[in-house]
Write an enzyme that holds these catalytic residues in place. Structure first.
Site, PDB file in Angstrom:
ATOM      1  N   SER A 185       0.851  -1.186   0.000  1.00  0.00           N
ATOM      2  CA  SER A 185       0.000   0.000   0.000  1.00  0.00           C
ATOM      3  C   SER A 185       0.887   1.236   0.000  1.00  0.00           C
ATOM      4  CB  SER A 185      -0.896   0.013   1.239  1.00  0.00           C
ATOM      5  OG  SER A 185      -1.529   1.272   1.386  1.00  0.00           O
ATOM      6  N   TYR A 198      -1.317  -0.859  10.361  1.00  0.00           N
ATOM      7  CA  TYR A 198      -1.499  -1.179   8.942  1.00  0.00           C
ATOM      8  C   TYR A 198      -0.344  -0.606   8.120  1.00  0.00           C
ATOM      9  CZ  TYR A 198      -3.540  -1.325   4.269  1.00  0.00           C
ATOM     10  OH  TYR A 198      -3.764  -1.555   2.928  1.00  0.00           O
TER      11      TYR A 198
END
Length: 316
Positions: A185, A198
């Site tokens: 990401s 995350y």
């Protein structure tokens, strides 16, 4: 002294021009992919007979499964959602005629890999897509306000990529060919507040991928981190698509054009431009309490609006 100052600014100008040139070259990969070499239609099939995709029941994993099958690959789908995988598998088999193998596994657990390895025995695996992942919370929030699911998140986002790569890379090294795509990401490219665990987990995936590419590129194996921004998936609450937020299918189709363009890619031009813009913002701005509070206020307002809409629907 005047000459020294002149030389300093001349050198600085040359460095800035070089930096701009390198950035233009990077963007040219997305604008003019043909200049960097067009992948032959048989590229993916040449890697091996089978593609393995984790988190394959939905979103990006589903899109990779369908797209790789359309390019001639048999597909192994791995996820915990059996019914979703069965539905996608039927779609793939009917539309492409390719074989699909389903392995049900929950990547938040650590005891699943012997079962996966057993089911992969005898398959010539040419492509691995380490896609499975999870957010710390449905919405951005501070670390202590998120559910205490740290072990699940690390198992799913970090351990899965390492374990699956270890299972598949052995045979790729023996055959001296293969492709591993680790779906990371853009939030892993900087310490992202309100997404602390995350962001850290995706930073691991990106660094892991780039280091492995350095180790195995001489052995004919391509290992690439794919670092998107917004993609509309169930994990992102099926965001409305626009020039920045891509549908899973569109993003995957574009990202597959760039699998040979370095150890890390945003996957599409829009996300590369957004990444460049984000890199110009000083980290202290992103990390400021005021910016974080503004984001949280937007989330709270959105949640209130959703609750009000639900109440109105119930009244009707």
């Amino acid at each position: 002294m005047e000459l020294l100052v002149q030389q300093f600014f001349t050198a600085l100008g040359l460095i800035l021009c070089l930096q701009l040139l390198l950035k233009c070259l990077e963007f040219s990969k997305y604008l003019f992919p043909r200049l960097w070499g067009v992948l032959p239609s048989s590229f993916f099939q040449r890697m091996g007979e089978w593609a393995v995709v984790t988190g394959a029941g939905d979103g990006i994993g589903k899109a990779y499964s369908i797209e790789l099958a359309s390019r001639g690959m048999n597909v192994v789908m791995i996820s915990r959602t059996l019914e979703k995988m069965q539905k996608v598998a039927l779609e793939i088999e009917q539309s492409t005629g390719r074989n699909v193998k389903i392995i049900q596994a929950d990547f938040t657990k650590s005891n699943i890999y012997a079962h996966i390895e057993e089911n992969l025995q005898g398959l010539e695996i040419g492509i691995l897509v380490n896609n499975v992942g999870m957010l710390h919370s449905p919405d951005p929030c501070c670390f202590l306000d998120a559910p205490n699911n740290d072990e699940n998140l690390i198992n799913c986002n970090v351990i899965s990529a390492v374990k699956m790569t270890r299972l598949v890379l052995k045979q790729m090294e023996q055959r001296r060919k293969g492709l591993i795509l680790n779906i990371s990401s853009a939030f892993g490219s900087f310490p992202c507040p309100l997404y602390a665990t995350y962001s850290a987990s995706k930073a691991f995936v990106t660094t892991f991928s780039r280091a492995l590419q350095a180790e195995y590129k001489s052995k004919g194996i391509t290992i690439q981190a794919v670092t998107p921004y917004g993609v509309s998936t169930p994990m992102t609450k099926n965001l409305s698509t626009n020039i920045i937020t891509k549908s899973s299918r569109d993003f995957v189709r574009e990202s597959l054009k760039h699998v040979t363009h370095g150890s890390e890619t945003f996957g599409c031009l829009a996300h590369a431009v957004l990444g460049w813009i984000m890199n110009q913002i000083p980290l202290w701005v992103i990390h400021s309490t005021r910016v974080q509070q503004c984001i949280l206020n937007i989330i709270i307002a959105k949640q209130r609006k959703e609750k009000e809409m639900l109440k109105k629907e119930k009244i009707r």
